[in-house]
Design an enzyme around this catalytic site. Structure first.
Site, PDB file in Angstrom:
ATOM      1  N   LEU A  81       9.106  45.098 -31.872  1.00  0.00           N
ATOM      2  CA  LEU A  81       8.405  46.314 -32.280  1.00  0.00           C
ATOM      3  C   LEU A  81       9.401  47.250 -32.960  1.00  0.00           C
ATOM      4  CD1 LEU A  81       6.330  46.942 -29.017  1.00  0.00           C
ATOM      5  CD2 LEU A  81       5.811  45.429 -30.961  1.00  0.00           C
ATOM      6  N   ARG A 102      13.516  61.183 -32.817  1.00  0.00           N
ATOM      7  CA  ARG A 102      14.614  61.810 -32.073  1.00  0.00           C
ATOM      8  C   ARG A 102      15.993  61.513 -32.666  1.00  0.00           C
ATOM      9  NH1 ARG A 102      12.173  59.551 -26.466  1.00  0.00           N
ATOM     10  NH2 ARG A 102      11.178  58.150 -27.984  1.00  0.00           N
ATOM     11  N   GLN A 124       2.461  47.605 -39.609  1.00  0.00           N
ATOM     12  CA  GLN A 124       1.606  48.508 -38.819  1.00  0.00           C
ATOM     13  C   GLN A 124       1.472  49.770 -39.666  1.00  0.00           C
ATOM     14  OE1 GLN A 124       3.382  50.399 -35.409  1.00  0.00           O
ATOM     15  NE2 GLN A 124       1.425  50.627 -34.326  1.00  0.00           N
ATOM     16  N   TYR A 172      44.427  47.611 -65.940  1.00  0.00           N
ATOM     17  CA  TYR A 172      43.185  48.133 -66.518  1.00  0.00           C
ATOM     18  C   TYR A 172      43.488  48.839 -67.828  1.00  0.00           C
ATOM     19  CZ  TYR A 172      38.704  50.661 -66.461  1.00  0.00           C
ATOM     20  OH  TYR A 172      37.456  51.160 -66.758  1.00  0.00           O
TER      21      TYR A 172
HETATM   22  C1  UD1 Z   1       8.939  52.713 -24.340  1.00  0.00           C
HETATM   23  C2  UD1 Z   1       7.945  52.390 -23.208  1.00  0.00           C
HETATM   24  C3  UD1 Z   1       8.551  52.855 -21.893  1.00  0.00           C
HETATM   25  C4  UD1 Z   1       9.888  52.180 -21.668  1.00  0.00           C
HETATM   26  C5  UD1 Z   1      10.819  52.425 -22.856  1.00  0.00           C
HETATM   27  C6  UD1 Z   1      12.051  51.568 -22.699  1.00  0.00           C
HETATM   28  C7  UD1 Z   1       5.745  52.544 -24.207  1.00  0.00           C
HETATM   29  C8  UD1 Z   1       4.490  53.336 -24.301  1.00  0.00           C
HETATM   30  N1  UD1 Z   1       6.695  53.065 -23.448  1.00  0.00           N
HETATM   31  O1  UD1 Z   1       9.074  54.120 -24.389  1.00  0.00           O
HETATM   32  O2  UD1 Z   1       7.685  52.535 -20.826  1.00  0.00           O
HETATM   33  O3  UD1 Z   1      10.474  52.647 -20.480  1.00  0.00           O
HETATM   34  O4  UD1 Z   1      10.185  52.054 -24.089  1.00  0.00           O
HETATM   35  O5  UD1 Z   1      13.008  51.914 -23.658  1.00  0.00           O
HETATM   36  O6  UD1 Z   1       5.833  51.480 -24.816  1.00  0.00           O
HETATM   37  N2  UD1 Z   1       6.768  51.288 -31.911  1.00  0.00           N
HETATM   38  C9  UD1 Z   1       6.050  50.717 -32.942  1.00  0.00           C
HETATM   39  N3  UD1 Z   1       4.888  51.302 -33.328  1.00  0.00           N
HETATM   40  C10 UD1 Z   1       4.395  52.417 -32.724  1.00  0.00           C
HETATM   41  C11 UD1 Z   1       5.141  52.999 -31.674  1.00  0.00           C
HETATM   42  C12 UD1 Z   1       6.324  52.400 -31.280  1.00  0.00           C
HETATM   43  O7  UD1 Z   1       6.460  49.708 -33.523  1.00  0.00           O
HETATM   44  O8  UD1 Z   1       3.323  52.865 -33.133  1.00  0.00           O
HETATM   45  C13 UD1 Z   1       8.024  50.656 -31.498  1.00  0.00           C
HETATM   46  C14 UD1 Z   1       9.230  51.549 -31.702  1.00  0.00           C
HETATM   47  O9  UD1 Z   1       9.798  51.326 -32.985  1.00  0.00           O
HETATM   48  C15 UD1 Z   1      10.158  51.121 -30.580  1.00  0.00           C
HETATM   49  C16 UD1 Z   1       9.217  50.606 -29.508  1.00  0.00           C
HETATM   50  O10 UD1 Z   1       7.974  50.412 -30.122  1.00  0.00           O
HETATM   51  O11 UD1 Z   1      11.018  50.079 -30.958  1.00  0.00           O
HETATM   52  C17 UD1 Z   1       9.088  51.604 -28.357  1.00  0.00           C
HETATM   53  O12 UD1 Z   1       8.684  52.838 -28.868  1.00  0.00           O
HETATM   54  P1  UD1 Z   1       9.389  54.189 -28.404  1.00  0.00           P
HETATM   55  O13 UD1 Z   1       8.724  55.312 -29.069  1.00  0.00           O
HETATM   56  O14 UD1 Z   1      10.850  54.064 -28.550  1.00  0.00           O
HETATM   57  O15 UD1 Z   1       8.977  54.187 -26.861  1.00  0.00           O
HETATM   58  P2  UD1 Z   1       9.708  54.910 -25.652  1.00  0.00           P
HETATM   59  O16 UD1 Z   1       9.223  56.295 -25.574  1.00  0.00           O
HETATM   60  O17 UD1 Z   1      11.153  54.690 -25.716  1.00  0.00           O
HETATM   61 CA    CA Z   2      12.538  53.808 -27.087  1.00  0.00          CA
END
Ligand code: UD1
Ligand code: CA
Length: 489
Positions: A13, A20, A80, A394
């Protein structure tokens, strides 16, 4: 799925914006230890041998796609369009491969410390438990910001609750979701299709897949990682610095255990892609990057950066900056040398202080000891390039080559105007501007003859300290004829 595949597919993902990080660069492309975060995740998953690797892209997709084409051409990207949450991202991926069956690893793209071993144990635990959805967890001291693992009275996983949606009691839990899951493809497709958005962020959470499966009586599992540092994510630059430090500590620990001396681990940074042989010594302030390899008995540092360099046995590189260079056995570089791409130093060579080299082969035992620029050249064996020599490569439009033979002595402050050849055993006179080839064994002289104007100081600088010194030396009134003798002849 073939027998050697631990999972049918890997889904990373990587579509989130990474707000942030406050960066124009997509979060998963930020680097640590010589790879992007995404690159680390893909490297950890590679040994699982999945037939299909899908990377969900969205924010900054062009940049992420370009990066993937370079580092993981076998991975397929899935778009996505809108970042509706991690559950939605996983859903887009499984929907893109409708005939996918068997276990699928789904992993956050911002988990750069994951190891192949941790992923392999997770998959093994998933298979052994006959689970349809297994989540990797970790016990951490500070769970702030992470999803909490809620277990029932018998210790079975019940739900994953995001911090923003957690009760005070749930927030006190220290077992967290790593953002790494193994799930049966069919089950995943079904459960993701039913995800709601009734949470604090209004997103489709991948973490919400667990509870409905438990409610439906499906076998699920939550497996604790043996090393909690493996699962740490990276959401901002403070965390990025901390992950980079952890990764570097791992690399240095492994090197030291394998026989490399690291004098000061706190100031030594080595990429995961670097190779350092036992009995090499890294002094403080060393950075080894990219495809750099350091052989046994070599000493690097202090304060040296090597990118894509090869340092062979017993060589020394001190306080220098080098890129794309090969430093041959027992060669000596520095202090304060700048070796640029295409530099090939043979055995026993020396490149000394304030010397810059580029695209040059220096033959065995040859020396460029001081203050020189050596570009686009071939230097034979046993040659000595005098201080402040410039290879004038050069002409303002094109670069030209200089050839220096074996055992040549280039005098100090020689300009070698390329294209030009100095034959075996030839010399050039100090201060010469060499524009024509010098035959083997000849002395190339290309400078104005010296003329001494006798008594000049007495006449033109009377009363000065210089005049008094000349008078004391008994030459103040000397009216000898001006001389034109050249000492080099
Ligand atoms: C997420 C988990 C959390 C976990 C943490 C571990 C969820 C809801 N929460 O939180 O339980 O403890 O990771 O690090 O999953 N992403 C997409 N598309 C989206 C949203 C996110 O591809 O629409 C991807 C982001 O690029 C990322 C991953 O999903 O690689 C996680 O998303 P992020 O926003 O980092 O979630 P956290 O708040 O860290
Ligand atoms: Ca994360």
């Amino acid at each position: 799925m073939s027998p050697q595949q631990a999972v049918a597919a890997v889904v990373v993902l990587a579509a989130g914006q990474g707000t942030r990080m406050r960066s124009a660069t997509p979060k998963v492309l930020h680097e640590l230890g010589g790879r992007s975060m995404l690159g680390h995740v893909l490297a950890a998953a590679a040994p699982l041998g999945a037939g299909t690797t899908l990377v969900v892209v969205g924010s900054g997709r062009e940049t992420v796609e370009q990066h993937l084409a370079a580092v993981a051409p076998g991975a397929r990207t899935v778009l996505q369009e809108q970042q509706l949450g991690s559950g939605h991202a996983a859903r887009v991926a499984v929907d893109a491969v409708p005939d996918l069956e068997g276990p699928v690893l789904v992993v956050n793209g911002d988990a750069p410390l994951l190891t192949a071993g941790t992923l392999e144990s997770l998959v093994a635990a998933h298979t052994a438990a006959g689970s349809v959805f297994t989540v990797l967890t970790a016990e951490v001291d500070d769970p702030t910001g992470l999803g909490r693992i809620v277990r029932d009275g018998r210790g079975a996983p019940r739900a994953i609750v995001e911090e923003r949606d957690a009760t005070a009691e749930q927030r006190a839990l220290r077992e967290v979701n790593a953002g790494v899951y193994v799930a049966d493809a069919g089950t995943l497709r079904r459960v993701l299709a039913g995800l709601a958005t009734d949470n604090a962020q209004g997103e489709q959470y991948l973490t919400d897949a667990l509870a409905p499966l438990v409610d439906g009586g499906a076998p699920v599992a939550a497996v604790r990682a043996a090393d909690p540092t493996d699962v740490l994510g990276c959401n901002d630059r403070v965390e990025l610095a901390a992950r980079r430090r952890t990764l570097n500590d791992r690399v240095l620990d492994a090197l030291m255990r394998a026989g490399v001396t690291v004098v000061d681990p706190a100031t030594t940074w080595v990429d995961v892609t670097v190779d350092v042989a036992p009995d090499a010594l890294l002094e403080p302030g060393v950075q080894l990057r990219g495809t750099t390899a350091v052989a046994a008995g070599a000493v690097v540092g202090p304060d040296t950066t090597l990118t894509d360099c090869t340092v062979e046995e017993g060589a020394r590189v001190v306080r220098s900056h080098c890129e794309g260079a090969v430093v041959g056995p027992r060669a000596s570089v520095g202090p304060f040398s700048y070796l640029r791409p295409g530099t090939r130093l043979a055995a026993g060579t020396k490149v000394g202080a304030f010397v810059e080299t580029k695209n040059v082969q220096v033959g065995e035992g040859s020396k460029v000891p001081h203050l020189s620029y050596v570009g686009d050249a071939t230097i034979g064996r046993g040659a000595n390039i005098g201080a402040a020599t410039v290879f004038v490569n050069y002409d303002g439009v094109a670069k030209h080559h200089t050839t220096i033979g074996d055992e040549v002595r280039v005098g100090s402050d020689t300009m070698l105007v390329a294209p030009v050849t100095v034959g075996d055993g030839a010399y050039t006179a100090a201060g010469s501007v060499i524009t024509q080839d010098v035959p083997p064994g000849a002395m190339g002289v290309a400078r104005a003859r010296q003329r001494n104007v006798a008594g000049w100081v007495r006449r033109r600088r009377p009363g000065t300290a210089a005049a008094r010194a000349a008078e004391a030396a008994g030459h103040e009134g000397a009216e000898a004829a001006d001389t034109g003798a050249d000492a080099s002849e």
